[in-house]
Scaffold this motif. Structure first.
Motif, mmCIF file in Angstrom:
data_model
loop_
_atom_site.group_PDB
_atom_site.id
_atom_site.type_symbol
_atom_site.label_atom_id
_atom_site.label_comp_id
_atom_site.label_asym_id
_atom_site.label_seq_id
_atom_site.Cartn_x
_atom_site.Cartn_y
_atom_site.Cartn_z
ATOM 1 N N ARG A 89 -2.028 -6.305 59.437
ATOM 2 C CA ARG A 89 -1.973 -4.847 59.394
ATOM 3 C C ARG A 89 -2.122 -4.280 60.794
ATOM 4 O O ARG A 89 -2.689 -4.907 61.684
ATOM 5 C CB ARG A 89 -3.052 -4.282 58.471
ATOM 6 C CG ARG A 89 -4.485 -4.490 58.952
ATOM 7 C CD ARG A 89 -5.467 -4.043 57.894
ATOM 8 N NE ARG A 89 -6.840 -4.186 58.335
ATOM 9 C CZ ARG A 89 -7.899 -3.979 57.560
ATOM 10 N NH1 ARG A 89 -7.730 -3.613 56.294
ATOM 11 N NH2 ARG A 89 -9.119 -4.136 58.052
ATOM 12 N N VAL B 299 -5.046 -10.140 58.282
ATOM 13 C CA VAL B 299 -5.786 -9.759 57.087
ATOM 14 C C VAL B 299 -6.112 -10.994 56.259
ATOM 15 O O VAL B 299 -7.267 -11.240 55.920
ATOM 16 C CB VAL B 299 -5.003 -8.744 56.241
ATOM 17 C CG1 VAL B 299 -5.753 -8.431 54.945
ATOM 18 C CG2 VAL B 299 -4.748 -7.466 57.041
ATOM 19 N N SER C 42 -13.563 -8.464 57.799
ATOM 20 C CA SER C 42 -13.607 -7.091 57.322
ATOM 21 C C SER C 42 -13.097 -6.919 55.894
ATOM 22 O O SER C 42 -13.379 -5.898 55.263
ATOM 23 C CB SER C 42 -12.804 -6.181 58.256
ATOM 24 O OG SER C 42 -11.454 -6.599 58.326
ATOM 25 N N VAL C 43 -12.357 -7.904 55.385
ATOM 26 C CA VAL C 43 -11.786 -7.777 54.047
ATOM 27 C C VAL C 43 -12.279 -8.836 53.075
ATOM 28 O O VAL C 43 -12.032 -8.720 51.868
ATOM 29 C CB VAL C 43 -10.244 -7.793 54.078
ATOM 30 C CG1 VAL C 43 -9.710 -6.777 55.068
ATOM 31 C CG2 VAL C 43 -9.716 -9.194 54.401
ATOM 32 N N PHE D 242 -10.478 -8.285 49.341
ATOM 33 C CA PHE D 242 -9.049 -8.569 49.234
ATOM 34 C C PHE D 242 -8.850 -10.009 48.775
ATOM 35 O O PHE D 242 -9.642 -10.896 49.099
ATOM 36 C CB PHE D 242 -8.348 -8.405 50.582
ATOM 37 C CG PHE D 242 -8.261 -6.995 51.102
ATOM 38 C CD1 PHE D 242 -8.957 -5.947 50.519
ATOM 39 C CD2 PHE D 242 -7.460 -6.730 52.207
ATOM 40 C CE1 PHE D 242 -8.867 -4.662 51.012
ATOM 41 C CE2 PHE D 242 -7.363 -5.448 52.710
ATOM 42 C CZ PHE D 242 -8.062 -4.409 52.113
ATOM 43 N N MET E 30 -5.961 -5.653 46.842
ATOM 44 C CA MET E 30 -6.940 -4.953 47.658
ATOM 45 C C MET E 30 -7.828 -4.112 46.751
ATOM 46 O O MET E 30 -7.347 -3.213 46.064
ATOM 47 C CB MET E 30 -6.247 -4.073 48.698
ATOM 48 C CG MET E 30 -5.276 -4.840 49.591
ATOM 49 S SD MET E 30 -4.522 -3.792 50.868
ATOM 50 C CE MET E 30 -3.507 -2.737 49.840
ATOM 51 N N LEU F 58 -11.206 -0.220 48.397
ATOM 52 C CA LEU F 58 -10.562 0.197 49.633
ATOM 53 C C LEU F 58 -11.377 1.245 50.374
ATOM 54 O O LEU F 58 -12.009 2.113 49.765
ATOM 55 C CB LEU F 58 -9.162 0.719 49.347
ATOM 56 C CG LEU F 58 -8.136 -0.384 49.082
ATOM 57 C CD1 LEU F 58 -6.914 0.173 48.362
ATOM 58 C CD2 LEU F 58 -7.722 -1.041 50.399
ATOM 59 N N LYS F 59 -11.329 1.140 51.692
ATOM 60 C CA LYS F 59 -12.047 2.034 52.584
ATOM 61 C C LYS F 59 -11.060 2.765 53.479
ATOM 62 O O LYS F 59 -9.968 2.266 53.729
ATOM 63 C CB LYS F 59 -13.026 1.238 53.454
ATOM 64 C CG LYS F 59 -14.012 0.385 52.687
ATOM 65 C CD LYS F 59 -14.835 -0.469 53.638
ATOM 66 C CE LYS F 59 -15.822 -1.335 52.893
ATOM 67 N NZ LYS F 59 -16.614 -2.179 53.822
ATOM 68 N N ASP G 96 -9.241 0.833 56.075
ATOM 69 C CA ASP G 96 -8.166 -0.064 55.674
ATOM 70 C C ASP G 96 -6.795 0.576 55.869
ATOM 71 O O ASP G 96 -5.777 -0.098 55.698
ATOM 72 C CB ASP G 96 -8.316 -0.480 54.211
ATOM 73 C CG ASP G 96 -9.552 -1.322 53.957
ATOM 74 O OD1 ASP G 96 -9.850 -2.212 54.784
ATOM 75 O OD2 ASP G 96 -10.214 -1.097 52.925
ATOM 76 N N TYR H 2 0.896 -2.404 56.594
ATOM 77 C CA TYR H 2 0.666 -3.801 56.245
ATOM 78 C C TYR H 2 1.977 -4.568 56.314
ATOM 79 O O TYR H 2 2.991 -4.157 55.745
ATOM 80 C CB TYR H 2 0.058 -3.906 54.848
ATOM 81 C CG TYR H 2 -1.410 -3.557 54.828
ATOM 82 C CD1 TYR H 2 -2.385 -4.539 54.647
ATOM 83 C CD2 TYR H 2 -1.832 -2.244 55.015
ATOM 84 C CE1 TYR H 2 -3.729 -4.219 54.653
ATOM 85 C CE2 TYR H 2 -3.178 -1.909 55.030
ATOM 86 C CZ TYR H 2 -4.124 -2.911 54.847
ATOM 87 O OH TYR H 2 -5.465 -2.597 54.851
#
Length: 115
Positions: free
Chosen positions: A38, A48, A62-63, A67, A82, A85-86, A89, A93
């Protein structure tokens, strides 16, 4: 040659879920790994998640836990589920496929996480 087309991006609220898909076409027998990357505005492209032909997966810190990468080799398709989600994010992608002679990239799909 390998062609990749991502789909499934869109606008989602924080805490929501989204699933991306990326089928591959062309010389798919040469592919030995798939991945999702991403790129957010003003930032470098970042990994990712990846998955190899033997099923080994890797995730960005971070994921991880939010994810999940998976693939259907018969359909030559890789997915990215996913969850939770934040806003951070939010990014374009990109799907990729590592093949014998080069790495191929799709055109990207926008994911926006916002209230």
């Amino acid at each position: 040659q390998v062609q990749l087309v991502e789909s499934g991006g869109g606008l989602v609220e924080p805490g929501g879920s989204l699933t991306l898909s990326c089928p591959a076409s062309g010389s798919t027998s040469s592919i030995y790994a798939r991945g999702w990357y991403r790129q957010a505005p003003g930032k470098q492209r970042e990994l990712v998640a990846t998955i190899t032909n033997d099923g080994t997966t890797t995730y960005a810190d971070s994921v991880r836990g939010r994810f999940t990468i998976s693939r259907d080799r018969a359909k030559n398709t890789v997915y990215l589920q996913m969850n939770s989600l934040k806003p951070e994010d939010t990014a374009v992608y990109y799907c990729n496929a590592r093949a014998t002679i080069k790495t191929y990239w799709g055109q990207g799909t926008q994911v926006t996480v916002s209230s």
